[in-house]
Scaffold this active site. Structure first.
Site, PDB file in Angstrom:
ATOM      1  N   ASP A  22      73.204  44.602  12.352  1.00  0.00           N
ATOM      2  CA  ASP A  22      72.714  44.041  13.621  1.00  0.00           C
ATOM      3  C   ASP A  22      73.389  42.697  13.916  1.00  0.00           C
ATOM      4  O   ASP A  22      72.720  41.689  14.140  1.00  0.00           O
ATOM      5  CB  ASP A  22      71.189  43.859  13.594  1.00  0.00           C
ATOM      6  CG  ASP A  22      70.448  45.088  13.115  1.00  0.00           C
ATOM      7  OD1 ASP A  22      70.919  46.197  13.392  1.00  0.00           O
ATOM      8  OD2 ASP A  22      69.402  44.931  12.449  1.00  0.00           O
ATOM      9  N   GLU A 206      67.398  51.227  21.029  1.00  0.00           N
ATOM     10  CA  GLU A 206      67.179  49.867  20.542  1.00  0.00           C
ATOM     11  C   GLU A 206      68.463  49.051  20.670  1.00  0.00           C
ATOM     12  O   GLU A 206      69.474  49.523  21.183  1.00  0.00           O
ATOM     13  CB  GLU A 206      66.712  49.882  19.078  1.00  0.00           C
ATOM     14  CG  GLU A 206      67.735  50.440  18.108  1.00  0.00           C
ATOM     15  CD  GLU A 206      67.243  50.403  16.668  1.00  0.00           C
ATOM     16  OE1 GLU A 206      66.038  50.183  16.443  1.00  0.00           O
ATOM     17  OE2 GLU A 206      68.087  50.591  15.770  1.00  0.00           O
TER      18      GLU A 206
END
Length: 440
Positions: A22, A206
């Site tokens: 991420d 997401e």
């Protein structure tokens, strides 16, 4: 200074860009790149506090430590989290702001908090919570923050699975939510819903990131499907930060009635070029605007060792009609071709043999193998040049009949052959995309 690693634990000096999950990258005034990522280590537990790496070329990364001493107290009390996820770092004036996420896997009891620093290297000071969510309440999951600046208005784009992606307005002065009851206290409401997926695919969406489109409007970059295998990146566009966002075929990214496999325009998914590594499950992307170019910063897995993730950077380009696409080649740093005059502006410059990957919207998950396309004068007869690197027309992407495409062609570094080469990325009006590199 960032915090040093504890005496016990993994040897982070050997990590480089591995275990960066991420990721988001920024550049300081001295030209150093700083990468922030989730507290993740594929081989076991690792301490909490947001991992930091630094680089001079976006290729070779040096582990620099952690931003915070652990999960901030308010975040730990609300979520029970043992680590921090998906940090977002932005600069507002002379202040650097980091939005961290706290949660546990599979839970919607989550929180996004804020820390500030005078420099990306720290020291970082916690400023409390910005938005929270509970597992037993409908709405978004409060993780995966992205901050968007639109003139004098600031927005947070956030959410993961469950209730989809939402946009919440921020107070530019404090960095907290505009409807917060006080400093360090979370927002009352979830904001605007801009993207979601149905329960039939577990609501798998997401890692959203919103950036301005050339000529006006906004593009939403977001990840779909399984983090471990079929993860991939899709996009939609809108006139406003708060949506609605639509894909290339005009489908709303909040659509729950259409086939969930086709909503959203795929720009990056698992793939393999002949002789190269198998790139599996790329996603959770951010965008670094660095001078005159933009770069997609994301994590990816090696198909031969899929439990490990690493950071990867790719050039992001825009079609003539304002759609973001991604390079087929990882960013090569100092050897990356950078001469603006090298972007082709004549159809004859495209002649040759190309290795191409075509992403089918209905089957973007998994790994797509490349195929060879020979672009001779007959194949390119209906292609028109619109300017440096911009082309439209019927383009042979899959060895069969050509389809009308909007393409961007640009110099790149061929990672398989270790040499400079032309690459392209293209999309058609149905939402199918392709990218490839000229091999001969």
């Amino acid at each position: 200074m960032t915090l040093l690693e504890p005496a016990a634990g993994p040897d982070t000096s050997t990590w480089g860009g591995r275990h960066a999950h991420d990721p988001t990258a920024v550049r300081d005034d001295d030209g150093t790149y700083w990468l922030f990522s989730t507290d993740a280590f594929s081989e076991g537990p690792v301490r909490a506090g947001v991992q930091i790496r630094r680089s001079t070329d976006l290729v070779t990364w040096e582990f620099h430590g952690w931003a915070l001493p652990g999960v901030p107290a308010d975040g730990a009390a609300w979520t029970g989290a043992e680590g921090l996820w998906a940090p977002e770092v932005v600069r507002v004036g002379d202040e650097w702001r980091m939005y961290w996420s706290a949660s546990t896997f599979g839970s919607r009891t989550s929180a996004i908090g804020l820390a500030v620093a005078p420099h990306p290297s720290g020291p970082w000071e916690d400023r409390g919570l910005v938005v929270t969510s509970r597992h037993d309440a409908d709405g978004p999951n409060a993780i995966d923050a992205n901050v968007v600046v639109d003139g004098d208005r600031h927005w947070m784009v956030y959410g993961s699975f469950f209730g989809g992606i939402h946009v919440l307005e921020l107070d530019p002065a404090t960095g907290g939510a505009l409807d917060s009851p006080g400093p360090g206290r979370p927002a009352w409401g979830p904001g605007w819903l801009v993207a979601r997926r149905p329960r039939s695919v577990e609501g798998a969406i997401e890692g959203a990131f919103v950036l301005p489109r050339p000529g006006g409007g906004w593009a939403l970059v977001v990840s779909y499907d399984s983090l471990f295998s079929t993860y991939h990146v899709r996009v939609g566009v809108s006139d406003a930060v708060t949506g609605p966002y639509v894909d290339r075929a005009g489908r709303d990214l909040r659509d729950l009635d259409s086939d969930p496999a086709v909503v959203g325009t795929t720009v990056l998914a698992g793939h393999r070029f002949t002789g190269g590594r198998t790139w599996l499950a790329p996603g959770h992307a951010s965008v670094l605007t660095d001078g005159d170019h933009q770069l997609l910063v994301h994590h990816v897995r090696d198909g031969d060792d899929p439990t490990r993730h690493e950071v990867q950077v790719r050039r992001l380009v825009w079609t003539d009609d304002g759609w973001p696409l991604v390079s087929p080649q990882p960013w090569a740093g100092l050897v990356e071709p950078s001469d603006p005059s090298a972007w082709p502006s004549d159809v004859t410059e495209l002649l040759g043999t190309w290795e191409v990957v075509t992403f089918d919207p209905a089957g973007a998950g998994g790994v797509t193998e490349s195929h060879v396309v020979r672009a001779d004068r007959a194949a390119l007869a209906e292609v028109r040049a619109l300017g440096e690197g911009l082309f439209v027309g019927t383009w042979p992407t899959d060895g069969g009949p050509g389809v009308p495409l909007h393409a961007v062609v640009f110099p790149s570094w061929d990672a398989v052959r270790d040499r400079a080469a032309l690459s392209f990325a293209a999309t058609d009006d149905s939402g199918r995309t392709a990218f490839g590199t000229r091999t001969a």
